[in-house]
Enzyme design. Structure first.
Site: not given
Length: 372
Positions: A74, A260, A262
Site C-alpha cells: 500500500c 485508498d 486497499h
C-alpha cells in the site's frame, strides 16, 4: 475495503465522499464549493491516477517471487500515486481531466510507466526491487521516507520527464540545495554536473517527511497541515491511519480526503487502450469516490509533497511556506533555510532515514508504518 468498493460500483450505497457543507473543499491546491461544484470536485478526484493492490502479475524477483502486493504494497502504491500526479501535472497540466473515453497518448505513456511489469520504470516490481538498496526486502512494508528515497533513485532513469526529487531531511527545507539540484545537469559521463543554460529548471517533486506526534498527531500541527493542501503546488500527503498507508489529496473542515490503495484488482496492461479489455482496465486506475477521515485520525508519520514545474513555482512556494506556515504558526511543520546550517551533519544522500522515524526509546514499528 474490497467489498465497499464493489458496492460503490454496483450503486447499492450512496457515496459519502464530499460533505454537503459551505466550508471550502481543497483538492491538491484547488479550492471548490461543495454545494455548487460537487460534480466538478468528483471529476477532479476521478482524474487522479489511482493505484491499488493488484494480483496475478509477473513474479517480482524471479519465477518464485510474489505475484500480488496485497497486504504489503500500500505505501508503494501511494508513492506511485504521488509520482504519477507529478508527471500528469508536468506533461498535461494540473487542470487536465480524465474521462473513460480518454485516449490521450501522453496520458497513456505516463500510465504505462507504472504498469505491473518488470520493464516499466515505476512498476511495483522496480520499486520493490530498488527497496532492497534501502534495506527493505521484497514483500516488506515501506515507510513514507523509504518510498520517497526509492522514487528519487528511479526517476533518474526517466529522461523524458527529467524530474528531480528532493527529500527534505530533519524538518528543514534548504533552498540552496534544491536550487543547485534543479539548475544543474548531469554530465554525459555522469562524473559530475554541468550548469544548464540560464532559465533551465528541472521540474521538482519536493517531499518533506515529518513526524507530527508520537502515537497521534499533535493538534498544534493541524492548522499547518491543512494549509499545505491549499498551496497551488500541493501534491498531497503520503501517510495513512495506523497500519494503513493512504494518499491524502485534500481537506474540508477538519477532515482530510484520500485515495485508498486497499482494493485488490486484476493486473494487466492498458497499452494504447484499443481493446475492450484495455478500456475497462484503464477505468480501474481511477477512483469514482474518495474517502475522508478526521485529520486527527491520521498516523503522525507523514510526507508532505509539492510539485514545482518552474523556478517561479518554487520561489512562490518558498514565499507561501514562510508567510503561511512559519510566521503565523506557534509550531511550524518544518523550517526553511536559504543555506545549509553550519551544525547540519547529514548529507542529502547519506543521511539516516530519519523520516522512517527510527525513534529512540520504547517505540515499536507498529507506529512507524513498518508493519508486515
Amino acid at each position: 475495503m474490497d467489498g465497499m468498493f464493489e458496492m460503490y460500483l454496483e450503486g447499492s450505497i450512496e457515496p459519502d465522499d464530499i460533505p454537503n457543507t459551505r466550508e471550502p473543499v481543497y483538492i491538491l491546491g484547488k479550492k471548490y464549493n461543495a454545494v455548487q461544484e460537487l460534480d466538478i470536485i468528483r471529476q477532479d478526484i476521478l482524474s487522479k491516477v489511482w493505484f491499488t493492490y493488484r494480483k496475478n502479475f509477473v513474479p517480482i524477483g524471479g519465477d518464485e517471487g510474489l505475484t500480488t502486493d496485497k497486504g504489503w504494497g500500500c505505501m508503494l502504491r501511494c508513492g506511485q500515486m504521488v509520482l504519477a500526479q507529478a508527471l500528469i501535472s508536468l506533461h498535461l497540466g494540473r487542470d487536465w481531466m480524465w474521462e473513460p473515453e480518454t485516449k490521450d497518448s501522453t496520458y497513456l505513456k505516463i500510465l504505462g510507466k507504472f504498469m505491473d511489469k518488470r520493464q516499466a520504470p515505476f512498476s511495483i516490481h522496480q520499486i520493490a526491487m530498488m527497496g532492497v538498496s534501502e534495506n527493505k526486502e521484497v514483500g516488506q512494508w515501506f515507510g513514507p521516507n523509504t518510498v520517497a528515497q526509492v522514487l528519487k533513485k528511479l526517476v533518474k532513469y526517466d529522461e523524458w520527464s527529467s524530474l528531480a526529487i528532493h527529500i527534505a531531511l530533519d524538518n528543514a527545507l534548504v533552498v540552496s540545495d534544491i536550487r543547485e539540484m534543479c539548475l544543474s545537469c548531469e554530465s554525459p559521463e555522469g562524473s559530475g554536473s554541468l550548469k544548464c543554460e540560464k532559465g533551465d529548471w528541472k521540474p521538482l517533486l519536493l517531499i518533506v517527511p515529518l513526524r507530527l506526534g508520537l502515537q497521534d498527531i499533535n493538534p498544534i500541527y493541524v492548522s499547518g497541515l491543512k494549509k499545505c493542501f491549499q498551496f497551488k503546488q500541493s501534491l498531497g500527503v503520503i501517510g495513512g491511519k495506523p497500519n494503513l498507508a493512504l494518499y491524502f489529496i485534500g481537506c474540508v473542515g477538519d477532515e482530510v480526503i484520500y485515495l485508498d490503495p486497499h482494493t485488490t484488482q486484476k493486473s494487466g496492461s492498458v497499452e494504447n487502450k484499443e481493446t475492450e479489455e484495455e478500456i475497462e482496465l484503464d477505468c480501474t486506475y481511477h477512483c469514482k469516490y474518495a474517502s475522508r477521515i478526521n485529520i486527527l485520525s491520521m498516523d503522525p508519520s507523514v510526507a508532505v509533497c509539492f510539485f514545482c514545474s518552474t523556478e517561479s513555482d518554487f520561489n512562490d512556494l518558498c514565499h507561501s511556506i514562510k508567510r503561511d506556515l512559519i510566521e503565523p504558526e506557534k509550531q511550524p511543520l518544518f523550517e526553511i533555510a536559504y543555506e545549509k546550517p553550519k551544525q547540519w551533519t547529514p548529507t542529502l544522500d547519506d543521511a539516516v532515514e530519519a523520516a522512517d522515524f527510527e525513534l529512540t526509546g520504547d517505540f515499536d514499528s507498529e507506529h512507524e508504518f513498518e508493519i508486515l
